[in-house]
Design a protein around this motif. Structure first.
Motif, PDB file in Angstrom:
ATOM      1  N   SER A 130       0.733  -1.273  -0.055  1.00  0.00           N
ATOM      2  CA  SER A 130       0.127  -0.064   0.035  1.00  0.00           C
ATOM      3  C   SER A 130       0.864   1.194  -0.011  1.00  0.00           C
ATOM      4  O   SER A 130       2.015   1.455   0.467  1.00  0.00           O
ATOM      5  CB  SER A 130      -0.795  -0.005   1.101  1.00  0.00           C
ATOM      6  OG  SER A 130      -1.788  -1.131   1.178  1.00  0.00           O
ATOM      7  N   ALA A 131       0.396   2.371  -0.712  1.00  0.00           N
ATOM      8  CA  ALA A 131       1.089   3.415  -0.638  1.00  0.00           C
ATOM      9  C   ALA A 131       1.227   3.881   0.685  1.00  0.00           C
ATOM     10  O   ALA A 131       0.373   3.895   1.458  1.00  0.00           O
ATOM     11  CB  ALA A 131       0.307   4.616  -1.675  1.00  0.00           C
ATOM     12  N   GLY A 132       2.534   4.648   0.929  1.00  0.00           N
ATOM     13  CA  GLY A 132       2.860   5.035   2.311  1.00  0.00           C
ATOM     14  C   GLY A 132       3.549   4.034   3.136  1.00  0.00           C
ATOM     15  O   GLY A 132       4.117   4.169   4.237  1.00  0.00           O
ATOM     16  N   ASN A 133       3.421   2.890   2.760  1.00  0.00           N
ATOM     17  CA  ASN A 133       4.098   1.857   3.580  1.00  0.00           C
ATOM     18  C   ASN A 133       5.736   1.601   3.480  1.00  0.00           C
ATOM     19  O   ASN A 133       5.980   1.617   2.098  1.00  0.00           O
ATOM     20  CB  ASN A 133       3.355   0.323   3.406  1.00  0.00           C
ATOM     21  CG  ASN A 133       2.271   0.173   3.972  1.00  0.00           C
ATOM     22  OD1 ASN A 133       1.527   1.134   4.771  1.00  0.00           O
ATOM     23  ND2 ASN A 133       1.677  -1.021   3.655  1.00  0.00           N
ATOM     24  N   MET A 134       6.258   1.482   4.419  1.00  0.00           N
ATOM     25  CA  MET A 134       7.703   1.237   4.466  1.00  0.00           C
ATOM     26  C   MET A 134       7.865   0.148   5.465  1.00  0.00           C
ATOM     27  O   MET A 134       7.562  -0.018   6.669  1.00  0.00           O
ATOM     28  CB  MET A 134       8.624   2.448   4.783  1.00  0.00           C
ATOM     29  CG  MET A 134      10.028   2.212   4.539  1.00  0.00           C
ATOM     30  SD  MET A 134      10.752   3.844   5.051  1.00  0.00           S
ATOM     31  CE  MET A 134      12.454   3.445   4.468  1.00  0.00           C
ATOM     32  N   GLU A 135       8.676  -0.842   4.950  1.00  0.00           N
ATOM     33  CA  GLU A 135       8.859  -2.011   5.712  1.00  0.00           C
ATOM     34  C   GLU A 135      10.538  -1.777   6.087  1.00  0.00           C
ATOM     35  O   GLU A 135      11.386  -2.182   4.988  1.00  0.00           O
ATOM     36  CB  GLU A 135       8.551  -3.353   4.846  1.00  0.00           C
ATOM     37  CG  GLU A 135       7.112  -3.257   4.769  1.00  0.00           C
ATOM     38  CD  GLU A 135       6.575  -3.908   3.534  1.00  0.00           C
ATOM     39  OE1 GLU A 135       5.181  -4.380   3.307  1.00  0.00           O
ATOM     40  OE2 GLU A 135       7.421  -4.196   2.290  1.00  0.00           O
ATOM     41  N   ASN A 136      10.705  -2.165   7.452  1.00  0.00           N
ATOM     42  CA  ASN A 136      12.135  -2.327   7.883  1.00  0.00           C
ATOM     43  C   ASN A 136      12.350  -3.509   8.674  1.00  0.00           C
ATOM     44  O   ASN A 136      13.409  -3.739   9.227  1.00  0.00           O
ATOM     45  CB  ASN A 136      12.377  -1.161   8.839  1.00  0.00           C
ATOM     46  CG  ASN A 136      11.497  -1.286  10.114  1.00  0.00           C
ATOM     47  OD1 ASN A 136      10.701  -1.768  10.318  1.00  0.00           O
ATOM     48  ND2 ASN A 136      12.214  -0.751  11.168  1.00  0.00           N
ATOM     49  N   GLU A 137      11.510  -4.628   8.675  1.00  0.00           N
ATOM     50  CA  GLU A 137      11.305  -5.760   9.004  1.00  0.00           C
ATOM     51  C   GLU A 137      11.131  -6.931   8.497  1.00  0.00           C
ATOM     52  O   GLU A 137       9.715  -6.678   8.304  1.00  0.00           O
ATOM     53  CB  GLU A 137      10.743  -5.685  10.501  1.00  0.00           C
ATOM     54  CG  GLU A 137      10.995  -6.840  11.405  1.00  0.00           C
ATOM     55  CD  GLU A 137      10.450  -6.513  12.911  1.00  0.00           C
ATOM     56  OE1 GLU A 137      10.805  -7.368  13.790  1.00  0.00           O
ATOM     57  OE2 GLU A 137       9.695  -5.599  13.023  1.00  0.00           O
TER      58      GLU A 137
ATOM     59  N   MET B 129      16.039  -8.119   8.431  1.00  0.00           N
ATOM     60  CA  MET B 129      17.064  -6.899   8.064  1.00  0.00           C
ATOM     61  C   MET B 129      16.956  -5.909   9.116  1.00  0.00           C
ATOM     62  O   MET B 129      17.671  -4.912   8.903  1.00  0.00           O
ATOM     63  CB  MET B 129      16.300  -6.480   6.705  1.00  0.00           C
ATOM     64  CG  MET B 129      15.137  -5.710   6.691  1.00  0.00           C
ATOM     65  SD  MET B 129      14.555  -5.323   4.928  1.00  0.00           S
ATOM     66  CE  MET B 129      13.005  -4.795   5.157  1.00  0.00           C
ATOM     67  N   LYS B 130      15.851  -5.834  10.067  1.00  0.00           N
ATOM     68  CA  LYS B 130      15.844  -4.889  11.239  1.00  0.00           C
ATOM     69  C   LYS B 130      17.204  -4.984  12.035  1.00  0.00           C
ATOM     70  O   LYS B 130      17.523  -3.811  12.339  1.00  0.00           O
ATOM     71  CB  LYS B 130      14.566  -5.150  12.043  1.00  0.00           C
ATOM     72  CG  LYS B 130      14.429  -4.014  12.884  1.00  0.00           C
ATOM     73  CD  LYS B 130      13.058  -4.168  13.760  1.00  0.00           C
ATOM     74  CE  LYS B 130      12.519  -3.063  14.502  1.00  0.00           C
ATOM     75  NZ  LYS B 130      11.453  -3.086  15.363  1.00  0.00           N
ATOM     76  N   ASN B 131      17.813  -5.957  12.192  1.00  0.00           N
ATOM     77  CA  ASN B 131      19.096  -6.298  12.722  1.00  0.00           C
ATOM     78  C   ASN B 131      20.176  -5.247  12.285  1.00  0.00           C
ATOM     79  O   ASN B 131      20.892  -4.960  13.106  1.00  0.00           O
ATOM     80  CB  ASN B 131      19.459  -7.768  12.731  1.00  0.00           C
ATOM     81  CG  ASN B 131      18.448  -8.739  13.511  1.00  0.00           C
ATOM     82  OD1 ASN B 131      17.651  -8.146  14.216  1.00  0.00           O
ATOM     83  ND2 ASN B 131      18.546  -9.918  12.924  1.00  0.00           N
TER      84      ASN B 131
ATOM     85  N   PRO C 115       3.362   8.156   6.095  1.00  0.00           N
ATOM     86  CA  PRO C 115       4.057   6.909   6.144  1.00  0.00           C
ATOM     87  C   PRO C 115       3.822   6.258   7.241  1.00  0.00           C
ATOM     88  O   PRO C 115       3.259   6.600   8.440  1.00  0.00           O
ATOM     89  CB  PRO C 115       5.589   7.605   6.228  1.00  0.00           C
ATOM     90  CG  PRO C 115       5.235   8.835   6.943  1.00  0.00           C
ATOM     91  CD  PRO C 115       4.173   9.406   6.485  1.00  0.00           C
ATOM     92  N   LYS C 116       3.697   4.768   7.143  1.00  0.00           N
ATOM     93  CA  LYS C 116       3.526   3.769   7.969  1.00  0.00           C
ATOM     94  C   LYS C 116       4.631   2.795   8.062  1.00  0.00           C
ATOM     95  O   LYS C 116       4.928   2.205   6.815  1.00  0.00           O
ATOM     96  CB  LYS C 116       2.185   3.185   7.543  1.00  0.00           C
ATOM     97  CG  LYS C 116       1.677   1.986   8.679  1.00  0.00           C
ATOM     98  CD  LYS C 116       0.455   1.555   8.506  1.00  0.00           C
ATOM     99  CE  LYS C 116       0.096   0.427   9.277  1.00  0.00           C
ATOM    100  NZ  LYS C 116      -1.288  -0.331   8.806  1.00  0.00           N
ATOM    101  N   LEU C 117       5.464   2.430   9.024  1.00  0.00           N
ATOM    102  CA  LEU C 117       6.451   1.492   9.206  1.00  0.00           C
ATOM    103  C   LEU C 117       5.830   0.080   9.498  1.00  0.00           C
ATOM    104  O   LEU C 117       4.860  -0.028  10.375  1.00  0.00           O
ATOM    105  CB  LEU C 117       7.314   1.908  10.341  1.00  0.00           C
ATOM    106  CG  LEU C 117       8.785   1.421  10.247  1.00  0.00           C
ATOM    107  CD1 LEU C 117       9.347   1.824   9.035  1.00  0.00           C
ATOM    108  CD2 LEU C 117       9.554   1.995  11.485  1.00  0.00           C
ATOM    109  N   CYS C 118       5.987  -0.721   8.587  1.00  0.00           N
ATOM    110  CA  CYS C 118       5.579  -1.986   8.516  1.00  0.00           C
ATOM    111  C   CYS C 118       6.628  -3.326   8.902  1.00  0.00           C
ATOM    112  O   CYS C 118       7.875  -3.035   8.459  1.00  0.00           O
ATOM    113  CB  CYS C 118       4.664  -2.193   7.652  1.00  0.00           C
ATOM    114  SG  CYS C 118       3.686  -0.955   7.159  1.00  0.00           S
ATOM    115  N   SER C 119       6.171  -4.486   9.012  1.00  0.00           N
ATOM    116  CA  SER C 119       6.990  -5.666   9.093  1.00  0.00           C
ATOM    117  C   SER C 119       6.451  -6.503   7.825  1.00  0.00           C
ATOM    118  O   SER C 119       5.066  -6.834   7.625  1.00  0.00           O
ATOM    119  CB  SER C 119       6.831  -6.585  10.333  1.00  0.00           C
ATOM    120  OG  SER C 119       7.240  -5.551  11.516  1.00  0.00           O
ATOM    121  N   ILE C 120       7.327  -7.154   7.271  1.00  0.00           N
ATOM    122  CA  ILE C 120       6.774  -8.152   6.256  1.00  0.00           C
ATOM    123  C   ILE C 120       6.813  -9.481   6.573  1.00  0.00           C
ATOM    124  O   ILE C 120       7.683 -10.209   7.370  1.00  0.00           O
ATOM    125  CB  ILE C 120       7.970  -8.192   4.970  1.00  0.00           C
ATOM    126  CG1 ILE C 120       8.400  -6.846   4.636  1.00  0.00           C
ATOM    127  CG2 ILE C 120       7.310  -8.836   3.796  1.00  0.00           C
ATOM    128  CD1 ILE C 120       9.521  -6.648   3.618  1.00  0.00           C
TER     129      ILE C 120
END
Length: 419
Positions: free
Chosen positions: A209-216, A331-333, A356-361
């Protein structure tokens, strides 16, 4: 730069071309790339990059596309950043003969796909469609996947390259481009040349979704359970035969439901048998085990071991071997050591007019492995939905927002650098 000034976006036209090139990867193939046809798209991308004036664009022997856009800023020491997407489509659903359809000015009704009327993209089942009223939705025709995973990301990066070359007023450091094969079968960065990329940070454009960013991401292991039974002529098998096939079936049936993918969500991990083969004497079960917490992976492997031990009590002359191998890690590590990489991505999305929304995959990306190869890589939305299925879709407007996000990211890094 004022992004309210209309861009001549090219992402949609590019995307409609790219999805018609069959780039399906093959997990059974030993070659790199797994299918030669992936290079068909790679060659087209190189041609288009060269036509933009990006002179070092090239396709290597393994099917990777590399390119770089030189810095146009006077600021010294602006970090090099990279943008990455994968060119292959999933083996789960045919990618041959894709017929993309643009549904203009979406009105909130279910979308019935014309080549198979049983394929209906229902508003009730695709909640993000509620955010697409008035937008233009792209689908396939009902007999194939669309390929938005990840040709939407490819088209967005290509459009951003085009805009950077057309608009020198967008100040940026050196920008690297990487398009990979075989991501869908877990080999996407096997032959990626990190030294050639030479970047401090990378962003995959492969999210939803637009605005999602995944750091995990999940951390992932593969487990192979080999069962050695006892074979005997079936006519004289009483009291002798211990069928490895039946043992395997009982082990699978005895796995706890609470650890299966269909009964887990959010931050829960799972144990998932993905393949079984064999005969009376020997059978093999391949599992994938997943969790966001690395320390739980051995626990999941122990669950398989305990189940196997319990089942094998009924087969005293049979044995098993359990082998575990690492696939990828959360990858969060790595990203936690470089917080500005994620922070700048969030800032770029805000500048693009998004929340923006920070998410996990609940899965992995090329970024998972790139991060542990020395190139920290979070994942940014590409707008793809219902991937790996005939109901896959993406909106034109979300792709354009992804282009804006890439361009803003280039400017944010030029402004802030490593501060």
């Amino acid at each position: 730069m004022d992004f309210n000034t209309p861009f001549s976006y090219t992402a949609t036209d590019r995307f409609l071309r790219y999805v018609q090139i069959d780039t399906q990867s093959d997990p059974t193939s030993p070659t790199i790339p797994s299918t030669e046809k992936q290079k068909d798209l790679g060659r087209l991308l190189v041609t288009e990059l060269l036509e933009m004036g990006i002179g070092d664009a090239h396709l290597d022997e393994y099917g990777y596309v590399y390119a770089s856009i030189p810095a146009n800023t006077n600021k010294p020491n602006v970090p090099v950043i990279c943008f990455c997407s994968h060119m292959d489509t999933a083996p789960d659903c045919s990618g041959k003969g894709v017929k993309p359809i643009v549904h203009h000015n979406y009105n909130g009704e279910d979308l019935v796909l014309p080549d198979d009327h049983s394929q209906i993209i229902k508003l009730a089942e695709h909640p993000d469609l509620k955010n697409q009223i008035g937008n233009d939705i792209i689908t396939a025709s009902g007999t194939t996947l669309l390929g938005a995973d990840n040709k939407a990301g490819v088209a967005e990066i290509m459009d951003a390259c085009y805009q950077l070359m057309q608009h020198p007023e967008i100040k940026h450091g050196t920008i690297k481009i990487l398009f990979t094969p075989d991501e869908e079968i877990g080999r996407g960065v096997d032959k990626a040349d990190i030294a050639k990329i030479g970047a401090f940070a990378c962003y995959t454009m492969d999210g939803e979704s637009a605005g999602n960013m995944e750091n995990e991401t999940f951390s992932a292991d593969g487990v192979k359970l080999t069962i050695n039974g006892v074979s005997s002529h079936p006519g004289f098998a009483q009291g002798k035969m211990e069928s490895a096939i039946k043992i395997a079936g009982k082990i699978i049936a005895a796995l706890p439901d609470g650890l299966s993918p269909e009964h887990t969500s959010g931050m829960q991990g799972f144990v998932h048998p993905v393949d079984m083969s064999g005969h009376v004497e020997t059978a093999v079960i391949d599992f994938i085990i997943r969790d966001f917490d690395d320390s739980k992976l051995p626990e999941h492997a122990d669950t398989i071991r305990r189940v196997a031990d319990n089942v094998m009590k009924g087969y005293p002359n049979s044995t098993y071997i359990l082998e575990t191998h690492e696939q990828y890690r959360n990858m969060k590590n790595v990203l936690a050591q470089h917080p500005q990489i994620v922070d700048y991505g969030m800032e770029a999305m805000r500048r693009a007019g998004l929340q923006p929304k920070l998410c996990s995959i609940r899965g992995g990306t090329d970024g998972s492995r790139l991060s542990f190869m020395g190139l920290p890589t979070p994942n940014i939305f590409a707008g793809e939905h219902a991937f790996h299925s005939k109901q896959e879709w993406v909106s034109v407007q979300d792709m354009q927002k992804a282009v804006d996000t890439i361009l803003h990211l280039c400017m944010v890094w030029e402004e802030k650098g490593l501060t």
